[in-house]
Design a protein around this motif. Structure first.
Motif, mmCIF file in Angstrom:
data_model
loop_
_atom_site.group_PDB
_atom_site.id
_atom_site.type_symbol
_atom_site.label_atom_id
_atom_site.label_comp_id
_atom_site.label_asym_id
_atom_site.label_seq_id
_atom_site.Cartn_x
_atom_site.Cartn_y
_atom_site.Cartn_z
ATOM 1 N N ALA A 69 -14.419 0.458 4.171
ATOM 2 C CA ALA A 69 -14.223 1.346 3.014
ATOM 3 C C ALA A 69 -13.534 0.592 1.881
ATOM 4 C CB ALA A 69 -13.400 2.565 3.421
ATOM 5 N N ASP A 70 -14.227 0.409 0.767
ATOM 6 C CA ASP A 70 -13.663 -0.371 -0.339
ATOM 7 C C ASP A 70 -12.423 0.280 -0.929
ATOM 8 O OD1 ASP A 70 -15.118 0.968 -3.152
ATOM 9 O OD2 ASP A 70 -15.970 1.405 -1.197
ATOM 10 N N LYS A 71 -12.347 1.613 -0.890
ATOM 11 C CA LYS A 71 -11.155 2.271 -1.453
ATOM 12 C C LYS A 71 -9.936 2.083 -0.554
ATOM 13 C CE LYS A 71 -13.542 5.508 -4.450
ATOM 14 N NZ LYS A 71 -13.789 6.911 -4.855
ATOM 15 N N MET A 72 -10.148 1.911 0.746
ATOM 16 C CA MET A 72 -9.042 1.565 1.630
ATOM 17 C C MET A 72 -8.503 0.177 1.286
ATOM 18 S SD MET A 72 -7.912 3.711 3.938
ATOM 19 C CE MET A 72 -8.359 5.192 4.867
ATOM 20 N N ILE A 73 -9.405 -0.751 1.018
ATOM 21 C CA ILE A 73 -8.982 -2.102 0.642
ATOM 22 C C ILE A 73 -8.246 -2.088 -0.691
ATOM 23 C CG2 ILE A 73 -9.819 -4.401 0.005
ATOM 24 C CD1 ILE A 73 -9.795 -3.840 3.020
ATOM 25 N N GLN A 74 -8.667 -1.221 -1.606
ATOM 26 C CA GLN A 74 -7.934 -1.084 -2.865
ATOM 27 C C GLN A 74 -6.499 -0.649 -2.602
ATOM 28 O OE1 GLN A 74 -10.062 1.556 -5.539
ATOM 29 N NE2 GLN A 74 -11.943 0.361 -5.396
ATOM 30 N N GLU A 75 -6.327 0.317 -1.686
ATOM 31 C CA GLU A 75 -4.980 0.784 -1.345
ATOM 32 C C GLU A 75 -4.186 -0.326 -0.654
ATOM 33 O OE1 GLU A 75 -3.581 3.760 -2.148
ATOM 34 O OE2 GLU A 75 -5.425 4.126 -3.285
ATOM 35 N N ALA A 76 -4.848 -1.099 0.197
ATOM 36 C CA ALA A 76 -4.175 -2.203 0.884
ATOM 37 C C ALA A 76 -3.678 -3.241 -0.119
ATOM 38 C CB ALA A 76 -5.125 -2.845 1.893
ATOM 39 N N ASN A 77 -4.502 -3.557 -1.103
ATOM 40 C CA ASN A 77 -4.095 -4.531 -2.117
ATOM 41 C C ASN A 77 -2.940 -4.007 -2.965
ATOM 42 O OD1 ASN A 77 -5.785 -6.803 -1.631
ATOM 43 N ND2 ASN A 77 -7.517 -5.712 -2.512
ATOM 44 N N LYS A 78 -2.925 -2.701 -3.209
ATOM 45 C CA LYS A 78 -1.790 -2.106 -3.933
ATOM 46 C C LYS A 78 -0.500 -2.286 -3.142
ATOM 47 C CE LYS A 78 -4.375 1.615 -6.273
ATOM 48 N NZ LYS A 78 -4.562 3.093 -6.320
ATOM 49 N N SER A 79 -0.611 -2.210 -1.809
ATOM 50 C CA SER A 79 0.572 -2.333 -0.961
ATOM 51 C C SER A 79 1.178 -3.732 -1.023
ATOM 52 C CB SER A 79 0.215 -1.999 0.496
ATOM 53 O OG SER A 79 -0.251 -0.669 0.610
ATOM 54 N N LEU A 80 0.381 -4.718 -1.428
ATOM 55 C CA LEU A 80 0.883 -6.090 -1.527
ATOM 56 C C LEU A 80 1.706 -6.334 -2.785
ATOM 57 C CD1 LEU A 80 -2.238 -8.187 -0.444
ATOM 58 C CD2 LEU A 80 -0.087 -7.972 0.817
ATOM 59 N N ILE A 81 1.505 -5.489 -3.786
ATOM 60 C CA ILE A 81 2.149 -5.704 -5.089
ATOM 61 C C ILE A 81 3.674 -5.660 -4.935
ATOM 62 C CG2 ILE A 81 2.454 -4.794 -7.423
ATOM 63 C CD1 ILE A 81 -0.406 -3.688 -7.222
ATOM 64 N N GLY A 82 4.310 -6.703 -5.431
ATOM 65 C CA GLY A 82 5.769 -6.753 -5.415
ATOM 66 C C GLY A 82 6.377 -7.279 -4.132
ATOM 67 N N LEU A 83 5.555 -7.540 -3.133
ATOM 68 C CA LEU A 83 6.082 -8.053 -1.870
ATOM 69 C C LEU A 83 6.217 -9.571 -1.932
ATOM 70 C CD1 LEU A 83 4.083 -5.976 0.774
ATOM 71 C CD2 LEU A 83 6.336 -5.506 -0.170
ATOM 72 N N LYS A 84 7.288 -10.070 -1.374
ATOM 73 C CA LYS A 84 7.519 -11.512 -1.353
ATOM 74 C C LYS A 84 6.862 -12.097 -0.099
ATOM 75 C CE LYS A 84 11.834 -11.288 -3.958
ATOM 76 N NZ LYS A 84 13.288 -11.583 -3.964
ATOM 77 N N ILE A 85 5.560 -12.284 -0.197
ATOM 78 C CA ILE A 85 4.787 -12.801 0.927
ATOM 79 C C ILE A 85 4.078 -14.066 0.484
ATOM 80 C CG2 ILE A 85 2.819 -12.370 2.452
ATOM 81 C CD1 ILE A 85 3.545 -9.410 2.370
ATOM 82 N N LYS A 86 4.231 -15.118 1.271
ATOM 83 C CA LYS A 86 3.537 -16.357 0.978
ATOM 84 C C LYS A 86 2.055 -16.167 1.271
ATOM 85 C CE LYS A 86 3.619 -21.334 1.865
ATOM 86 N NZ LYS A 86 4.252 -22.433 2.645
ATOM 87 N N LYS A 87 1.235 -16.359 0.271
ATOM 88 C CA LYS A 87 -0.199 -16.106 0.413
ATOM 89 C C LYS A 87 -0.982 -17.412 0.499
ATOM 90 C CE LYS A 87 0.348 -11.889 -2.312
ATOM 91 N NZ LYS A 87 -0.027 -11.162 -3.538
#
Length: 319
Positions: A86-104
């Motif tokens: 579901a592409d809209k689930m992935i959109q929500e997942a990407n929103k959850s990454l915003i502002g997180l200090k995670i090495k990508k």
């Protein structure tokens, strides 16, 4: 190729993407609904911590939804990725990454993909998780042929199933369907074998039960007379599952057999979403009911979970 069930599943999860986190994680902690995905994530992480895995190892979550498990694995130092149909689930997942200090890494953490797309992925992973996925697939083979190609030798997979044994206890339409299907007798027979699938043998039940009972007693003493736990609250109405959508159920024996055909051994299973009473009572006092259900989680390590847990996670190791 998307089957009818995949199309129905994709459509449903796109439809509910913006309500899914609130609906299944209970971020406010009011327990009007059982926080099924939050608890499932916590149980999965607890089992992952027991495995022979090291930081920076690669993990994949198939059917990642809004991405909370992947994010927690990233925080623990794993190179973690997630896909969802579901592409809209992935959109929500990407929103959850915003502002997180995670090495990508250079790769996208979350991607829109069908499980069939993974048949051509050349990457290999030390851990692949598939939680809330198998029930929506037409066959077990669809998942396990992918797991076989993705997981390294001696690597692990965590696979969640809806627990068909719970139908013997639930006292609802699932019980009626089980009786009408002629499964009841065979399920009762299979139920006698479940101890061997649990990490804690039956002799350990009394000690866990004592700890659980103490937690429940403390909660009830502190909360039973509080207005916020006993006041009838209008529950928010969420989108219902479509009638045409598959939601298959399994026994541990069935999961073990399917896994073995593709080179995996079922190490053990852990039940979750344990019920203190049949589900009909949840509507009468939802907050008390759902909090007690959460406190019962340690019993999911034992065979008691087979009759009171609506789902289980199988820990599988590739030969």
């Amino acid at each position: 190729m998307k089957t009818v069930q995949k199309k129905v599943t994709q459509s449903f999860f796109n439809q509910v993407a913006n309500e899914w986190f609130e609906r299944t994680y209970d971020p406010k902690g009011n327990y009007l609904k059982f926080p099924v995905n939050r608890l499932r994530k916590d149980v999965a992480l607890m089992e992952i911590e027991k495995l022979d895995l090291k930081p920076k190892m690669k993990t994949m979550d198939i059917g990642c939804g809004t991405g909370q498990l992947v994010i927690d694995l990233l925080h623990r130092g794993f190179e973690a990725y997630g896909i969802d149909i579901a592409d809209k689930m992935i959109q929500e997942a990407n929103k959850s990454l915003i502002g997180l200090k995670i090495k990508k890494s250079n790769k996208k953490i979350f991607k829109v993909a069908d499980i069939d797309d993974l048949n051509i992925v050349e990457d290999h992973f030390h851990l692949v998780t598939a939680l809330g996925l198998l029930e929506y697939l037409d066959t077990d083979e669809e998942l396990f042929k992918v797991l076989k190609s993705l997981v390294v030798s001696k690597g692990y997979a965590l696979v969640e199933c809806r627990n068909v044994f719970f139908n013997l206890f639930s006292g609802n339409n699932y019980t009626v369907s089980t009786c009408n299907s002629g499964q009841f007798k065979s399920l009762v027979s299979s139920l006698s074998e479940v101890e061997k699938f649990s990490p804690v043998m039956d002799k350990g039940i009394p000690n866990i039960q004592k700890s659980v009972a103490t937690s429940i007693e403390k909660f009830l003493q502190e909360s039973i007379d509080k207005k916020e736990w006993n006041t009838a609250v209008q529950q928010k109405k969420y989108t219902k599952y479509p009638k045409k959508m598959l939601r298959r159920q399994h026994t541990p024996q069935e999961l073990s057999k399917a896994a073995k055909e593709f080179g995996f051994e079922l190490e053990y299973i852990v039940y979750y979403h344990l019920h203190p009473y049949p589900p009909q009572y949840e509507k009468k006092f939802p907050q008390i009911y759902n909090k007690i259900s959460t406190l019962m989680t340690p019993l999911g390590q034992t065979s008691l979970g087979a009759i009171s847990g609506s789902a289980f996670i199988g820990v599988l190791k590739k030969k």
